[in-house]
Design a protein around this motif. Structure first.
Motif, short mmCIF file in Angstrom:
data_model
loop_
_atom_site.label_atom_id
_atom_site.label_comp_id
_atom_site.label_asym_id
_atom_site.label_seq_id
_atom_site.Cartn_x
_atom_site.Cartn_y
_atom_site.Cartn_z
N MET A 1 1.09 -1.87 0.05
CA MET A 1 -0.36 -0.27 0.30
C MET A 1 0.63 1.18 0.09
SD MET A 1 -2.78 -1.22 -0.04
CE MET A 1 -4.17 -2.48 1.14
N SER B 1 -0.40 6.16 8.36
CA SER B 1 0.53 4.39 8.47
C SER B 1 1.34 3.99 6.56
CB SER B 1 0.41 3.31 9.31
OG SER B 1 0.76 3.58 10.79
N PHE C 1 13.07 -3.71 6.62
CA PHE C 1 13.59 -3.78 5.26
C PHE C 1 14.77 -3.42 4.59
CE2 PHE C 1 11.10 0.11 6.22
CZ PHE C 1 11.72 1.22 5.48
N LEU D 1 -0.47 -2.87 8.00
CA LEU D 1 0.86 -3.54 7.51
C LEU D 1 0.89 -4.44 9.08
CD1 LEU D 1 2.28 -5.04 5.25
CD2 LEU D 1 4.17 -3.41 5.03
N ASN E 1 3.79 -6.84 8.88
CA ASN E 1 4.93 -8.00 8.05
C ASN E 1 4.99 -8.92 9.48
OD1 ASN E 1 6.53 -6.36 6.48
ND2 ASN E 1 6.99 -4.95 7.66
N ARG F 1 -3.45 -8.05 8.48
CA ARG F 1 -3.82 -6.76 7.81
C ARG F 1 -4.42 -5.80 9.08
NH1 ARG F 1 -0.55 -4.40 3.47
NH2 ARG F 1 -0.87 -2.61 4.32
N ASN G 1 14.41 0.39 -1.14
CA ASN G 1 14.74 0.40 -2.04
C ASN G 1 14.59 2.14 -3.08
OD1 ASN G 1 11.22 1.21 -2.17
ND2 ASN G 1 11.30 -1.19 -3.19
N ASN H 1 5.10 5.07 2.57
CA ASN H 1 6.20 4.55 2.76
C ASN H 1 6.99 5.73 2.25
OD1 ASN H 1 5.22 1.59 1.73
ND2 ASN H 1 5.37 2.21 0.26
N HIS H 2 8.34 4.78 3.38
CA HIS H 2 9.69 5.75 3.58
C HIS H 2 10.49 5.70 2.32
CE1 HIS H 2 13.95 6.26 5.39
NE2 HIS H 2 14.29 5.58 3.49
N ASN I 1 4.72 -0.28 12.24
CA ASN I 1 3.64 1.43 11.66
C ASN I 1 4.03 2.62 12.86
OD1 ASN I 1 2.59 0.80 9.83
ND2 ASN I 1 2.21 -1.17 10.89
N TYR J 1 11.95 7.28 7.26
CA TYR J 1 11.90 6.63 9.04
C TYR J 1 12.94 6.85 9.87
CZ TYR J 1 7.55 4.54 6.23
OH TYR J 1 6.76 3.65 5.72
C1 SAM Z 1 4.70 1.85 8.17
S1 SAM Z 1 4.07 0.54 6.76
C2 SAM Z 1 4.45 1.68 4.55
C3 SAM Z 1 2.92 0.72 4.46
C4 SAM Z 1 3.39 -0.45 3.80
N1 SAM Z 1 3.38 -0.19 2.56
C5 SAM Z 1 1.36 -1.05 3.50
O1 SAM Z 1 1.04 -1.53 2.23
O2 SAM Z 1 0.64 -0.47 4.78
C6 SAM Z 1 6.10 0.42 6.72
C7 SAM Z 1 6.37 -1.49 5.61
O3 SAM Z 1 6.58 -0.74 4.00
C8 SAM Z 1 7.54 -0.83 3.49
N2 SAM Z 1 8.21 -0.35 3.02
C9 SAM Z 1 7.82 0.97 3.42
N3 SAM Z 1 8.57 1.74 2.73
C10 SAM Z 1 9.95 1.15 2.33
C11 SAM Z 1 10.83 1.59 1.12
N4 SAM Z 1 11.32 2.45 0.60
N5 SAM Z 1 11.00 0.55 0.50
C12 SAM Z 1 10.45 -0.91 0.52
N6 SAM Z 1 9.79 -1.17 1.44
C13 SAM Z 1 9.18 -0.27 1.72
C14 SAM Z 1 7.95 -2.24 4.31
O4 SAM Z 1 7.74 -3.30 4.63
C15 SAM Z 1 7.77 -0.98 6.04
O5 SAM Z 1 8.36 -2.08 6.12
#
Ligand code: SAM
Length: 573
Positions: free
Chosen positions: A1, A174, A268, A105, A107, A100, A271, A177-178, A152, A248
């Motif tokens: 997401m 939440s 993680f 997320l 993880n 979920r 990327n 992404n980073h 999160n 983050y």
């Molecule tokens: C706070 S959540 C962000 C939202 C998440 N992508 C979701 O589907 O709900 C943090 C997680 O998103 C993924 N994520 C966030 N930023 C990322 C990045 N720059 N590269 C790879 N994975 C990332 C990692 O799995 C991380 O633990």
């Protein structure tokens, strides 16, 4: 997401109204000084129980939970308290798939695959099930709540940057992404600040965002109404459809350290574009940059017999980092800390290559040097408080000089990577505060009165557009450069490391080992070794003088990178 912009977003726009957390908890050390619900500071003799108001006490039902079992380590009690609040929150849908939870997320599979944490999660889940008297057959939901918090939750800081605890927000935040070059940042607002006190450029901002794959109907402000509120703000212009990203972690670290930080904290591999860049971005090269000086210009080496540069750099980093850690844990006094760190920054260390002795120094923008300046500014400030009258001013002066130098260095990095704006702003603010603090001490010592106002820049005016901010940034630099022509040599007197630099915004060296030299001559003697193994024979890099970098249109920075051969950055007039 992920979250994407539904329309073009200008710089300095709050992306949605202040968001209340779904769940939060103070760290243990703040439980008796801050309100467990809204995180505000309590009066010196706080009421029992520890809330600032009756409304806050109603929102927090688990503070007096039983003693946490030791098996939950490395999961913190604040993670468990937040998980308990999450499961107890009316805004959380516990009937949906626990993998979920509330569309957050978890993880779960990644965390449970890691034996160093899965056992603790299991114990913590059993503990939570006992506290909430769950009669469920398994602890899947409790595990999911803990994993959702670990994946999160964000650390909540007060206005001085002190980390008070953690909070977990709904998918509006939440799902962001980073990125190591993010286009947005977040901060916390005082609970007593009403929405109208917060600067919001676009009151319709909640429509600026599109939640990708949104399935939950949770409103933006659901959750614990009294908890620490969070604001997300754009720090770059964002085009419609572009992904919203925040950081983050601390961005002033080179790629390898950022990657290991993200792995150890969030499990993680990042990327983002900055991590994937090849060759690396200018800022990443310079954050690890080192300088070599020809043998006859140097005399002191701390680690004899080193023949390998990487090893020498490693020793230099370790030595400074140990001194910083010892200082932070009270193992060494501020004076010893200053002497240890400055000696390595100033003299560097010696190594031999082709039986020629060379002296290796950290680049002024090296990430360890940045941490060293922060520590030195603090250590000199403590020394100024502890000192006898005679040297109070000297200690305050050098503290201000390090703080100003740090601001100049971070500004240099910010010119190449705009997401460093937050760090640069914080360092400028600290430098300003220390200089303001120094001024009355100097006036008292000199017994003169003065009313000094800056007429060169309008630093306190806010800027709205990208162009305004660029112009203001240029004005501030030109102002600091002008002022530092008269003040820098005074501020740095008696501090050999800082005396080498022309000004806090110009990192070309003015002397090596006490000898004053022309800057241009210095530059031909200095080799910038950024990634030595990738440089070919005869490549000589030049430190890019600050004015030249500043006068370059930002769009040239990628060209500068692309025009490099190997990892050395050539710069021609
Ligand atoms: C706070 S959540 C962000 C939202 C998440 N992508 C979701 O589907 O709900 C943090 C997680 O998103 C993924 N994520 C966030 N930023 C990322 C990045 N720059 N590269 C790879 N994975 C990332 C990692 O799995 C991380 O633990």
């Amino acid at each position: 997401m992920e979250i994407r912009a539904a329309e073009d977003i200008e710089i300095r726009t709050d992306l949605f109204p202040p968001l209340s957390p779904l769940a939060s908890s103070l760290y243990d050390s703040f439980l008796s000084s801050h309100c467990s619900s809204c995180f505000s500071l309590l009066p010196p003799s706080p009421p029992q129980p520890l809330y600032c108001s009756a409304a806050c006490s109603l929102t927090d039902s688990f503070t007096n939970s039983p003693q946490f079992p030791p098996e939950i380590t490395p999961i913190l009690p604040s993670d468990i308290r937040t998980s308990l609040h999450l499961l107890n929150s009316t805004a959380v849908d516990t009937s949906s798939s626990p993998h979920r939870l509330n569309n957050l997320l978890t993880n779960h599979h990644l965390l449970m695959a890691d034996p160093s944490i899965s056992v603790a999660i299991h114990h913590a889940a059993n503990f939570i099930a006992t506290v909430i008297r769950s009669n469920r057959k398994n602890t899947e939901l409790e595990e999911a709540a803990i994993c959702a918090v670990l994946t999160n939750a964000v650390e909540v800081h007060d206005s001085n940057g002190l980390a008070l605890g953690i909070a977990l927000y709904n998918s509006s935040f939440s799902w962001i992404n980073h990125s190591c070059s993010p286009n947005s940042c977040y901060r916390f607002v005082n609970n007593r600040t009403s929405y109208h006190d917060v600067h919001v450029t676009n009151t319709e901002t909640s429509s600026n965002l599109e939640l990708q794959e949104q399935v939950c109907g949770t409103s933006l402000n659901s959750g614990n109404g009294n908890g620490p509120k969070l604001i997300v703000r754009s720090i770059k212009r964002i085009k419609s459809g572009e992904e919203i990203t925040v950081s983050y972690i601390d961005l002033l670290q080179p790629t390898g350290l950022r990657q290991s930080d993200l792995w150890s904290k969030y499990r993680f591999m990042c990327n983002c574009g900055r991590c994937a860049a090849s060759p690396p971005a200018y800022v990443d090269s310079i954050l690890e940059g080192v300088l070599t000086l020809e043998s006859e210009k140097t005399t002191v080496g701390h680690f004899d017999g080193s023949t390998n540069k990487d090893e020498a750099v490693g020793k230099m980093n370790d030595y400074i980092q140990e001194a910083i850690d010892d200082f932070l844990s009270d193992n060494i006094d501020p004076k010893t800390c200053c002497e240890m760190i400055e000696s390595v920054l100033h003299h560097g260390i010696q190594f031999k290559e082709d039986s020629q002795p060379h002296c290796l120094r950290l680049h002024a923008c090296h990430y360890v040097a940045l941490n060293a300046y922060i520590t030195l500014a603090t250590a000199y400030r403590i020394r100024s408080i502890d000192s006898e009258t005679g040297i109070v001013c000297d200690m305050s002066r050098i503290s201000a000089a390090y703080s100003l130098f740090l601001a100049g260095v971070s500004h240099h990095l910010f010119c190449a990577e705009r997401s460093f704006a937050i760090s640069a702003a914080k360092f400028w603010k600290n430098a300003g505060e220390l200089l303001f603090d120094l001024a009355p001490k100097l006036l008292m010592e000199l017994s003169v009165e003065s009313d000094v106002k800056c007429t060169k820049c309008l630093m306190l005016e806010t800027s709205n557009s990208h162009r305004d901010i660029k112009e203001k940034s240029r004005q501030i630099l030109s102002c600091v450069r002008d002022i530092s022509q008269v003040t820098w040599s005074f501020l740095t007197r008696g501090c050999p490391y800082l005396e080498k630099f022309r000004s806090p915004v110009d990192f070309s060296l003015t002397r090596t080992n006490g000898e004053r030299e022309e800057s241009s001559k210095d530059q031909t003697q200095l080799k910038v070794i950024i990634k030595e193994e990738e440089a070919t024979e005869g490549q000589v890099g030049i430190i890019i003088p600050f004015e030249k970098l500043e006068s370059l249109p930002l769009s040239h920075l990628p060209d500068l990178k692309a025009s490099t051969t190997g990892m050395l950055y050539h710069f021609h007039d």
